[in-house]
Structure formats: structure tokens, C-alpha cells
Scaffold this active site. Structure first.
Site, short mmCIF file in Angstrom:
data_model
loop_
_atom_site.label_atom_id
_atom_site.label_comp_id
_atom_site.label_asym_id
_atom_site.label_seq_id
_atom_site.Cartn_x
_atom_site.Cartn_y
_atom_site.Cartn_z
N TYR A 31 37.42 44.77 44.35
CA TYR A 31 37.89 46.12 44.00
C TYR A 31 36.72 47.10 44.06
O TYR A 31 36.12 47.42 43.02
CB TYR A 31 38.49 46.13 42.60
CG TYR A 31 39.58 45.10 42.34
CD1 TYR A 31 40.84 45.22 42.94
CD2 TYR A 31 39.37 44.04 41.46
CE1 TYR A 31 41.84 44.30 42.69
CE2 TYR A 31 40.37 43.12 41.20
CZ TYR A 31 41.60 43.24 41.81
OH TYR A 31 42.59 42.33 41.55
N TRP A 37 43.21 52.82 34.92
CA TRP A 37 43.21 52.22 33.58
C TRP A 37 42.01 51.30 33.39
O TRP A 37 41.57 51.08 32.26
CB TRP A 37 44.56 51.64 33.19
CG TRP A 37 45.01 50.31 33.73
CD1 TRP A 37 44.73 49.77 34.94
CD2 TRP A 37 45.88 49.38 33.05
NE1 TRP A 37 45.38 48.57 35.07
CE2 TRP A 37 46.09 48.30 33.93
CE3 TRP A 37 46.50 49.34 31.81
CZ2 TRP A 37 46.89 47.21 33.59
CZ3 TRP A 37 47.30 48.26 31.46
CH2 TRP A 37 47.49 47.21 32.34
N GLN A 108 48.86 55.11 37.15
CA GLN A 108 48.72 53.81 36.47
C GLN A 108 48.90 54.03 34.97
O GLN A 108 48.91 55.19 34.54
CB GLN A 108 47.31 53.25 36.75
CG GLN A 108 47.33 51.87 37.35
CD GLN A 108 45.96 51.24 37.51
OE1 GLN A 108 44.94 51.83 37.22
NE2 GLN A 108 45.95 50.01 38.00
N GLY A 167 50.40 48.55 36.63
CA GLY A 167 49.17 47.85 36.27
C GLY A 167 49.37 46.33 36.25
O GLY A 167 48.43 45.58 36.41
N ASP A 169 50.82 44.30 38.42
CA ASP A 169 51.35 44.47 39.77
C ASP A 169 52.55 43.63 40.20
O ASP A 169 53.52 44.15 40.70
CB ASP A 169 50.23 44.22 40.79
CG ASP A 169 49.06 45.16 40.58
OD1 ASP A 169 49.11 45.97 39.65
OD2 ASP A 169 48.09 45.07 41.34
N ARG A 214 46.74 34.76 43.89
CA ARG A 214 47.11 36.15 44.18
C ARG A 214 48.62 36.24 44.44
O ARG A 214 49.33 35.24 44.39
CB ARG A 214 46.35 36.63 45.43
CG ARG A 214 44.87 36.57 45.29
CD ARG A 214 44.32 37.59 44.33
NE ARG A 214 44.56 38.95 44.77
CZ ARG A 214 44.15 40.03 44.07
NH1 ARG A 214 43.54 39.90 42.93
NH2 ARG A 214 44.40 41.25 44.52
N TYR A 367 48.42 35.52 39.58
CA TYR A 367 48.37 36.94 39.27
C TYR A 367 49.57 37.48 38.48
O TYR A 367 50.68 37.50 39.02
CB TYR A 367 48.35 37.57 40.67
CG TYR A 367 47.73 38.90 40.84
CD1 TYR A 367 46.50 39.20 40.31
CD2 TYR A 367 48.41 39.87 41.59
CE1 TYR A 367 45.94 40.44 40.54
CE2 TYR A 367 47.84 41.10 41.82
CZ TYR A 367 46.61 41.39 41.28
OH TYR A 367 46.08 42.60 41.51
N TRP A 368 49.42 37.86 37.26
CA TRP A 368 50.45 38.49 36.41
C TRP A 368 51.74 37.66 36.27
O TRP A 368 52.75 38.19 35.84
CB TRP A 368 50.80 39.90 36.91
CG TRP A 368 49.68 40.89 36.78
CD1 TRP A 368 49.02 41.52 37.77
CD2 TRP A 368 49.05 41.36 35.56
NE1 TRP A 368 48.03 42.35 37.28
CE2 TRP A 368 48.04 42.27 35.92
CE3 TRP A 368 49.25 41.10 34.18
CZ2 TRP A 368 47.23 42.93 34.99
CZ3 TRP A 368 48.44 41.75 33.27
CH2 TRP A 368 47.46 42.65 33.68
N GLU A 435 38.68 37.87 35.86
CA GLU A 435 39.80 38.81 35.85
C GLU A 435 40.94 38.27 34.97
O GLU A 435 41.54 38.99 34.20
CB GLU A 435 40.27 39.00 37.30
CG GLU A 435 41.27 40.11 37.52
CD GLU A 435 41.67 40.23 38.99
OE1 GLU A 435 41.26 39.35 39.79
OE2 GLU A 435 42.37 41.19 39.34
C1 GLC Z 1 44.73 44.68 40.03
C2 GLC Z 1 45.42 44.80 38.69
C3 GLC Z 1 45.40 46.24 38.23
C4 GLC Z 1 43.96 46.72 38.22
C5 GLC Z 1 43.31 46.54 39.59
C6 GLC Z 1 41.83 46.83 39.60
O1 GLC Z 1 45.41 45.35 41.01
O2 GLC Z 1 46.73 44.34 38.76
O3 GLC Z 1 45.98 46.37 36.97
O4 GLC Z 1 43.88 48.05 37.84
O5 GLC Z 1 43.44 45.20 39.96
O6 GLC Z 1 41.17 46.02 38.68
#
Ligand code: GLC
Length: 464
Positions: A31, A37, A108, A167, A169, A214, A367-368, A435
Site C-alpha cells: 500500500y 482511515w 472510507q 474499509g 473490503d 487475499r 482477508y476480512w 496486517e
Molecule cells: C485494505 C483494507 C483497508 C485499508 C487498506 C490500506 O484495503 O481493507 O481497510 O484501508 O488496505 O491499509
């Protein structure tokens, strides 16, 4: 150095490594831009180390604010290597986007008011008041944008147009909506013909993180198509809504908004400036509207489809966030806190899983859809404190710190980490500040050296 001091040092190192001057990347490789956020959580941690730096983390977000008040979820880094990311979004297609900053076209969770308030708590007056004054107008404009643009029927519940806005995702409610209503024909064809593995050739994230951790290639393609749909309509909700079936009144987002509204009110009182009367009235509507997301039969809160007005009955960690919003009855709060103790729900070895164990979606590393995240734990800890569940809050705080410490106290710099033998984990060094984490065995997953894990670890360490 004792255990907590070591952990603090490790967290500081991660933040330093991800510092880009006035703002922080969530994680270097995966990222490389500024996220909305993320920066709010980062500032909440940074305030304990360097108050001015915490302030610039937040004011940097405002450079991306659109002239209609929208705060984008991503502000892109300059540099030719990021051209593709900027061109996917093309914020310049919208007349309100800033001229010299490339951003996404969606928002977000509105954590900013909370972060501003928390940073201010570390300042003495009159600096505190002048800090609040300096961001007040922008904050109010953001909250007004949310209501004006994303609550067209004035129901009090904000709708989201892309799962990235939540957030969380690829949380089950979004995936279930996607599968029911919004899968483009060509994605369905790729899935039927089992051609999706070709997508790996163009995916950036799975070059850094094992694909099993992912979202799937099908989900990634559908999300990409959803971005293109938004872009075609220049991110204009009015133009998008009549055609979009992918609009959700997201539970986590609206809970965070309720809390953010309370923070905004507090800030306005401290500096003696009134909120616009219309906004005050909308804030009250949202507090009441949360009840519409409650389902008595299953004893859960859910997100709701904006289009069908039906609850999307897929349980997730979001069901606990009305605790954080802070406007539900004590009895309801007790019921939610009880879910944390139930084995088939959230009582895993390393809580709180992003999806309860009883969900058909549960996967401990995806992921989530199962893993434990430090930011949602932080929100739940705050929520438990809101209702006087101090023991439960202290226990979750400790468990969260243990989870991070367990994986990072002996980082092996430059060598492969001992934990890399786990088939779920990539071969790389780890600080433990990952993460997300497997809620069953506590192993770190997702991106290593993740900024909000580090920042919120610092905040939890500093909590009494
Ligand atoms: C992922 C997360 C998101 C976060 C982004 C950057 O996409 O789901 O909530 O803001 O990463 O860390």
C-alpha cells in the site's frame, strides 16, 4: 527493557519505516499511498510519540478533500511507477476533485473526527482549541457531504457505492450482494470457464502476499469492474444510483459515523462554534435509524441493501460495533458483549475474528473473512468501555497486545522468520505488526510491518 518497552520500540520502528514525511503509508510494498482511515488510526498512535507529526498525518488528509467536502479513501503518491494506480481512478473526471492531487473517487469510514479529538486531548489549551479550530470547517463539510450525497432519501443511514468504502473490503455482506446482483457477465464467464488464474498476471497484491490470504480473483475482477462503473459516471452518486444495485447501508460505517458525529459535537462545544442546525437534526436521525439494522430473530445487527431495503443476513464483526457507536441500550450492549464469549461466535483463541466461526464464509487467513484485525479490536475495546465492561475491555486489550508481541518479540532481521514454516505464511522477516492474524493459532498474515497495527499497539500500550 521489559516486554512492553520492546513492543513499543518495535512499533515505533514500523511507523518510522513507513513514514513519508507528512504522512504514513499503510505498508511499504503493498500500500504505497495515503489511506483515509489508516491515517486516522496512525495519528491516534503517533499522538503518544510526536504530537505535531500526528497533526500533520491528519492535515495531510485534507489536501485530498474535494471541493464538495468528500474525503477520498486514497491520496496517491506522485511518481511514474504509480501512474497505473492513479489512472485506474482518474479523479480528474469529477469537477470537485482537487487540481494538483490525484485521489480515488470514493470515501472510507469516517474516523477523522475521533482522531482529531484524540490528538487534541494530548494538547494543552489554548493549543488544543486552536487545533480543533483549524480543522473544524473541513470536518463539518465532510459530514455534510456524507448526508447530502449518500443519504438521498433522508433515512439517516449512509449508503456506500463500493465495498472499499466500508474499509472491510471483502466482508461477507458485500460479497453476497455482489454475487446476487452485481456480477458483470464477463466475470461470470471467466469463472465458469475457470480462466481466473490468468488474473494473477496483472494483480499487484498477490505478488507480495500469498493468494489464499487475499480476495479471490473473481472478487478482485468484480471490484475492478465496479470502480470502472463509478468512474464512467464521474463518481456522481445521483447518476449512479438509478443503475446501481450495489449500494449498501453498511453497518460498520454507520456505527463509526455515529461515534464521529458525537466527537464532532464535542469539538464544536469545546471551541464554542455551533454545528449547522440541519446537520444536528441529521445526526439524531442516524442515531435512531441504527435500530433498523437490528434483527430480533437472529439477535444481530446487519448491513442493509439500499435498493431492496432488506437486511443482508451475513454475520460479521460489524455486529459488535454498535458498542463503539455508543447509542444502544445497556441490555442490547450486554447481548453483544455476550457474543464475545460464545465459542461458535467470536471466542477464538486470538479474538476477535472478522467473521464468526459459525459463518459459512469463515476462513482463518482470508482477508476480512475470518482473520483478527487490530483496528476492529481497538474499536470493540472502546465500545466495551462505553458500556462499563471494563474487565472485558482490559482482557481484550491484553490479548491483542499478546497477539502482536507473540509474533514479533524476536524479529529475525535479514533472515527468514521462524514462523515462515507455516504454510499460510510467506517467507519473509516479520516484526509481528502484521496486517491481520489467524484467530485460531495467532499466526501473522497479510502485509508485514503494517502501520495501523503498530500505531494502535502504541495506543493500547499507553492506555491505563
Ligand atoms: C485494505 C483494507 C483497508 C485499508 C487498506 C490500506 O484495503 O481493507 O481497510 O484501508 O488496505 O491499509
Amino acid at each position: 527493557m521489559n516486554k512492553d518497552q520492546l513492543l513499543l520500540k518495535e512499533a515505533q520502528k514500523v511507523l518510522k519505516q513507513n513514514d513519508r514525511g507528512d504522512w504514513t503509508v499503510p505498508a511499504g510494498d503493498l500500500y504505497p499511498h495515503q489511506w483515509l482511515w489508516d491515517s486516522c488510526f496512525i495519528a491516534i498512535g503517533l499522538r503518544h510519540l510526536d504530537i505535531q507529526r500526528a497533526q500533520t498525518e491528519l492535515t495531510s488528509l485534507l489536501r485530498g478533500q474535494w471541493s464538495n467536502g468528500m474525503l477520498p479513501n486514497i491520496i496517491f503518491s506522485d511518481g511514474r511507477e504509480f501512474h497505473r494506480d492513479r489512472e485506474l481512478w482518474r479523479s480528474y473526471v469529477n469537477p470537485y476533485a482537487p487540481d494538483n492531487v490525484a485521489t480515488s473517487g470514493i470515501t472510507q469510514p469516517p474516523m477523522l473526527a475521533e482522531a482529531v479529538l484524540r490528538v487534541g486531548e494530548k494538547l494543552k489549551n489554548p493549543q488544543r482549541r486552536s487545533w480543533y479550530q483549524s480543522v473544524f470547517v473541513e470536518l463539518v463539510r465532510y459530514h455534510e457531504w456524507l448526508y447530502n450525497e449518500r443519504d438521498p432519501h433522508k433515512e439517516g443511514l449512509i449508503l456506500l457505492l463500493h465495498p472499499y468504502e466500508s474499509g472491510l473490503d471483502n466482508s461477507p455482506p458485500w460479497i453476497s450482494e455482489l454475487r446476487k446482483h452485481s456480477m458483470p457477465w464477463w466475470v461470470v464467464a471467466v469463472e465458469r470457464l475457470r480462466l481466473d488464474s490468468f488474473v494473477n498476471l496483472v494483480r499487484h497484491d498477490t505478488r507480495h502476499i500469498p493468494p489464499g490470504q487475499r480476495m479471490s480473483n473473481i472478487e478482485a475482477m468484480a471490484y475492478w469492474a465496479a470502480i470502472r462503473r463509478l468512474r464512467r459516471k464521474a463518481y456522481n452518486s445521483e447518476a449512479l444510483l438509478p443503475r446501481s444495485l450495489f449500494a449498501v447501508q453498511d453497518l460498520a460505517f454507520n456505527c463509526i459515523l455515529i461515534r464521529a458525529n458525537s466527537c464532532l459535537k464535542e469539538i464544536s462545544q469545546i471551541i464554542g462554534r455551533e454545528l449547522p442546525a440541519e446537520l444536528v437534526q441529521k445526526i439524531e436521525t442516524t442515531e435512531k435509524a441504527l435500530e433498523q439494522l437490528w434483527d430480533d430473530t437472529t439477535g444481530q445487527y446487519y448491513s442493509r441493501s439500499f435498493v431492496s431495503h432488506k437486511l443482508i443476513e451475513e454475520p460479521t464483526v460489524a455486529t459488535l460495533l454498535p458498542l463503539y457507536a455508543g447509542k444502544i441500550s445497556k441490555a442490547r450492549a450486554e447481548h453483544l458483549a455476550g457474543l464475545l464469549k460464545r465459542r461458535k461466535w467470536f471466542a477464538t483463541n486470538w479474538p476477535v475474528p472478522s467473521v464468526p466461526l459459525c459463518s459459512s464464509y469463515f476462513d482463518p487467513i482470508k482477508y476480512w473473512q475470518g482473520p483478527t484485525w487490530v483496528n476492529t479490536n481497538w474499536l470493540i475495546i472502546e465500545g466495551l468501555k462505553n458500556y462499563g465492561f471494563d474487565q472485558e475491555a482490559a482482557a481484550l486489550r491484553q490479548k491483542t497486545l499478546d497477539l502482536v508481541a507473540k509474533n514479533g518479540m524476536n524479529p529475525v532481521r535479514g533472515k527468514k522468520s521462524a514462523i515462515s514454516a507455516d504454510s499460510h505464511i510467506t517467507n519473509r522477516t516479520s516484526s509481528g505488526m502484521n496486517e491481520y492474524f489467524n484467530p485460531i493459532n495467532g499466526h501473522p498474515v497479510g502485509a508485514p510491518n503494517f502501520s495501523w497495527t503498530a500505531a494502535l499497539t502504541i495506543d493500547l500500550l499507553k492506555q491505563p
